[in-house]
Scaffold this active site. Structure first.
Site, PDB file in Angstrom:
ATOM      1  N   HIS A  29      -0.099 -10.047 -14.805  1.00 35.07           N
ATOM      2  CA  HIS A  29      -0.236 -11.142 -13.839  1.00 35.07           C
ATOM      3  C   HIS A  29      -0.514 -10.584 -12.438  1.00 35.07           C
ATOM      4  O   HIS A  29       0.412 -10.237 -11.708  1.00 35.07           O
ATOM      5  CB  HIS A  29       1.038 -11.989 -13.816  1.00 35.07           C
ATOM      6  CG  HIS A  29       1.209 -12.847 -15.023  1.00 35.07           C
ATOM      7  ND1 HIS A  29       0.735 -14.137 -15.101  1.00 35.07           N
ATOM      8  CD2 HIS A  29       1.788 -12.590 -16.233  1.00 35.07           C
ATOM      9  CE1 HIS A  29       1.012 -14.643 -16.287  1.00 35.07           C
ATOM     10  NE2 HIS A  29       1.659 -13.726 -17.001  1.00 35.07           N
TER      11      HIS A  29
ATOM     12  N   SER B 281       7.852 -38.745   8.843  1.00 33.34           N
ATOM     13  CA  SER B 281       9.209 -38.384   8.442  1.00 33.34           C
ATOM     14  C   SER B 281       9.843 -37.389   9.399  1.00 33.34           C
ATOM     15  O   SER B 281      11.046 -37.137   9.318  1.00 33.34           O
ATOM     16  CB  SER B 281       9.175 -37.763   7.036  1.00 33.34           C
ATOM     17  OG  SER B 281       8.497 -36.515   7.074  1.00 33.34           O
ATOM     18  N   GLY B 282       9.037 -36.804  10.264  1.00 35.29           N
ATOM     19  CA  GLY B 282       9.518 -35.715  11.107  1.00 35.29           C
ATOM     20  C   GLY B 282       9.221 -34.361  10.506  1.00 35.29           C
ATOM     21  O   GLY B 282       9.356 -33.334  11.164  1.00 35.29           O
ATOM     22  N   GLY B 283       8.803 -34.341   9.222  1.00 35.35           N
ATOM     23  CA  GLY B 283       8.474 -33.095   8.545  1.00 35.35           C
ATOM     24  C   GLY B 283       7.078 -32.605   8.877  1.00 35.35           C
ATOM     25  O   GLY B 283       6.264 -33.321   9.464  1.00 35.35           O
ATOM     26  N   VAL B 284       6.782 -31.373   8.465  1.00 38.80           N
ATOM     27  CA  VAL B 284       5.521 -30.751   8.846  1.00 38.80           C
ATOM     28  C   VAL B 284       4.324 -31.450   8.200  1.00 38.80           C
ATOM     29  O   VAL B 284       3.279 -31.616   8.846  1.00 38.80           O
ATOM     30  CB  VAL B 284       5.530 -29.235   8.508  1.00 38.80           C
ATOM     31  CG1 VAL B 284       5.719 -28.993   7.020  1.00 38.80           C
ATOM     32  CG2 VAL B 284       4.261 -28.560   8.987  1.00 38.80           C
ATOM     33  N   ASP B 285       4.427 -31.885   6.947  1.00 39.91           N
ATOM     34  CA  ASP B 285       3.271 -32.455   6.257  1.00 39.91           C
ATOM     35  C   ASP B 285       2.786 -33.743   6.915  1.00 39.91           C
ATOM     36  O   ASP B 285       1.600 -33.882   7.237  1.00 39.91           O
ATOM     37  CB  ASP B 285       3.591 -32.705   4.780  1.00 39.91           C
ATOM     38  CG  ASP B 285       3.939 -31.442   4.019  1.00 39.91           C
ATOM     39  OD1 ASP B 285       3.551 -30.353   4.486  1.00 39.91           O
ATOM     40  OD2 ASP B 285       4.598 -31.528   2.971  1.00 39.91           O
ATOM     41  N   SER B 286       3.686 -34.701   7.094  1.00 35.95           N
ATOM     42  CA  SER B 286       3.271 -35.969   7.689  1.00 35.95           C
ATOM     43  C   SER B 286       2.863 -35.782   9.148  1.00 35.95           C
ATOM     44  O   SER B 286       1.953 -36.454   9.634  1.00 35.95           O
ATOM     45  CB  SER B 286       4.386 -37.020   7.570  1.00 35.95           C
ATOM     46  OG  SER B 286       5.520 -36.665   8.326  1.00 35.95           O
ATOM     47  N   SER B 287       3.512 -34.849   9.841  1.00 35.77           N
ATOM     48  CA  SER B 287       3.174 -34.615  11.244  1.00 35.77           C
ATOM     49  C   SER B 287       1.768 -34.041  11.400  1.00 35.77           C
ATOM     50  O   SER B 287       0.989 -34.486  12.243  1.00 35.77           O
ATOM     51  CB  SER B 287       4.198 -33.666  11.885  1.00 35.77           C
ATOM     52  OG  SER B 287       5.503 -34.205  11.833  1.00 35.77           O
TER      53      SER B 287
ATOM     54  N   GLU C  43      -1.294 -12.202  -9.896  1.00 36.84           N
ATOM     55  CA  GLU C  43      -0.924 -13.168  -8.861  1.00 36.84           C
ATOM     56  C   GLU C  43       0.505 -12.997  -8.370  1.00 36.84           C
ATOM     57  O   GLU C  43       0.852 -13.484  -7.286  1.00 36.84           O
ATOM     58  CB  GLU C  43      -1.130 -14.601  -9.361  1.00 36.84           C
ATOM     59  CG  GLU C  43      -0.155 -15.088 -10.418  1.00 36.84           C
ATOM     60  CD  GLU C  43      -0.558 -14.738 -11.842  1.00 36.84           C
ATOM     61  OE1 GLU C  43      -0.072 -15.388 -12.779  1.00 36.84           O
ATOM     62  OE2 GLU C  43      -1.372 -13.805 -12.026  1.00 36.84           O
TER      63      GLU C  43
ATOM     64  N   CYS D 153      -3.572 -13.171 -18.684  1.00 33.51           N
ATOM     65  CA  CYS D 153      -2.550 -13.330 -19.722  1.00 33.51           C
ATOM     66  C   CYS D 153      -3.087 -14.184 -20.870  1.00 33.51           C
ATOM     67  O   CYS D 153      -3.947 -13.743 -21.610  1.00 33.51           O
ATOM     68  CB  CYS D 153      -1.261 -13.895 -19.128  1.00 33.51           C
ATOM     69  SG  CYS D 153       0.180 -13.640 -20.204  1.00 33.51           S
TER      70      CYS D 153
END
Length: 507
Positions: A167, A221-227, A169, A79
């Site tokens: 585009h 935090s219990g979330g996927v990233d920190s886990s 993508e 583009c």
């Protein structure tokens, strides 16, 4: 040395999507501002120029010098990127007669061209531009056209340089994956060896070298990233990692105990802190959503800092920062989208160095790494959940009683999604406690109790989202269960707003 594609970001909203598509081809890539090409990096095998909100002929348009890579590395302009290459090499870019936006079909395709191999006339592509290339210099030749866009794609006659005005993508471009694969694999010669297993192997080795015998503290935090960050760090440094999981009182029902049990099962050294009384006291009477977030954010920092200071010789703060967080912190257009720290203020407050093992990964890659590490699926595939928790799903002031009501209603909704096989088809779901009461009848008695709203959306990246078309029978069942089992609720509604214009969370 990990080979890579460099994506020069000119400010397009779909630049991250280009990066994700390249990563899906098992090829590592990095997104950098348009004027920050990593000169001297011998691992770069190709360059992609993104779109932009500007016109190439605007005085304030983003411009970059490609002379150092021209003829040395393959280049693909998308583009604005295509228009920039054409414009700076003697071509013409002018306002289109009407904005070219939406689906189009390729009428002419040079199927012998390396970039367009396997792409046939009639293939659907997605256009999104107000300008169009009206002339290309003798250095280039047209390799694809649509009914309204004569120069849909072109190539250099002498160098490995291509430009496309559509585009590839976005999902609407049916041939997009093939085109990007032709560029990344066929033209740039990628070995396609970037995957979860190779990432874990190289990252664990890098973490061992970076951290040595140093100690790291990480907030969970219990979330996927920190886990996933915690499990990856644990694999690298074991007992030298200490995790702290703070319960601010606004987690989902039984989440604190359930997640603690999961973490211990993963062999993590976790300190669990029930600080709910502190947070409820500080939130008393607060109704403004931004103030709620700030109180919870500061409170978390204070509790985390207090617990961390009980540890000795800690030198690093681990965080679950992922690649979109880093990209959003870049000032590409001159205005930072948002400053980012998963645990805002902590590095400065605690005088610790940052360790972010996931900062190169997109969310779907984080999940792939988690699965490769053998983490339980319910931790990996769980829906996103706001850091302030249910505090931003309670409209108005926060009380323990309101949180308890919302936890019960939310538990019924989320378990219902799981029981009916709907959980994995939804990006994010939850219940909102509304600041209104309504008249109802239970048995022979008139009631005047709370109303709640169910919220469930589908999305791929949370930048846009649509309300989930959940079956009516399911919604009826959930509504009935909530009203019958949650004392204090007598009305259930379903939110059918999309993003934009609405946001996923209500606050």
């Amino acid at each position: 040395m990990q080979e890579k594609i460099i994506i020069l970001d000119f400010g397009s909203q779909t630049t991250q999507l280009i990066g994700r598509r390249v990563r899906e081809l098992n090829t590592y890539c990095e997104i950098v501002p348009y004027n920050k090409f990593p000169h001297g990096d011998e691992s770069v095998i190709g360059v992609i120029l993104s779109g932009s909100p500007f016109s190439v002929y605007d005085e304030k348009a983003f411009r970059t010098d490609l002379s150092s890579i021209w003829g040395r590395l393959p280049i693909l302009g998308i583009c604005y990127g295509a228009q920039f290459i054409a414009y700076t090499n003697g071509g013409k870019v002018e306002p289109a007669g009407s904005r070219e936006y939406g689906r189009a079909r390729l009428e002419y395709v040079d199927e012998s061209d390396q970039l367009l191999r396997g792409i046939r006339p009639g293939s659907q592509v997605w256009m999104s531009h107000g300008d169009t290339i009206t002339d290309i210099s003798d250095k280039f030749e047209i390799i694809a056209s649509t009914a309204d866009v004569p120069v849909a794609a072109y190539r250099s006659k002498e160098e490995k340089v291509w430009g496309v005005q559509f585009h590839p993508e976005v999902y609407h471009s049916e041939c997009g994956t093939q085109l990007l694969s032709n560029f990344v694999k066929g033209i740039c010669g990628s070995k396609c060896d970037w995957n979860a297993a190779s990432f874990i192997e190289s990252t664990v080795a890098a973490l061992k070298e970076q951290l040595g015998d140093d100690k790291v503290v990480l907030g969970l935090s219990g979330g996927v990233d920190s886990s996933v960050a915690a499990v990856l760090l644990n694999k690298a440094i074991g007992k030298n990692l200490t995790c702290i999981f703070v319960d601010h009182g606004m987690l989902r029902k039984d989440e604190f105990s359930d997640v603690m049990r999961d973490y211990e099962g993963l062999g993590l050294n976790v300190i669990g802190v029930d600080a709910s009384a502190k947070f409820f006291k500080e939130l008393a009477g607060v109704t403004d959503p931004e103030k709620k977030r700030k109180i919870i954010g500061k409170g978390f920092i204070d509790v985390f800092d207090e617990e961390a200071h009980k540890l000795t010789d800690v030198k690093w703060l681990g965080q679950g920062t992922i690649y979109p967080d880093c990209i959003e912190s870049l000032s590409i257009t001159g205005t930072t989208i948002k400053s980012h720290h998963n645990v805002g203020g902590l590095p400065e407050k605690m005088n610790l160095r940052l360790c972010e093992p996931l900062r190169l990964l997109f969310k779907d890659e984080v999940r792939a790494v988690g699965r490769q590490l053998g983490m339980p699926e319910h931790l990996i595939s769980r829906h996103p959940f706001p850091g302030p928790g249910l505090a931003v799903r309670i409209l108005g002031d926060i009380t323990p009683e309101k949180v308890a009501v919302l936890q019960e209603a939310d538990a019924i909704f989320i378990q219902g999604l799981r029981d009916h096989g709907l959980y994995d088809s939804v990006w994010q779901a939850g219940v909102i406690l509304l600041p209104v009461q309504s008249v109802g009848v239970m048995g022979d008695e008139r009631t005047y109790e709370r109303a709640v709203a169910l919220r469930a959306v589908t999305s791929t990246d949370a930048m846009t989202a649509d309300w989930a078309r959940l079956p009516y029978d399911f919604l009826a069942e959930v509504s009935n269960k909530i009203i019958n089992k949650v004392k204090g609720v007598n009305r259930v509604t379903y939110d059918i707003s999309s993003k934009p214009p609405s946001t996923i969370e209500w606050e």
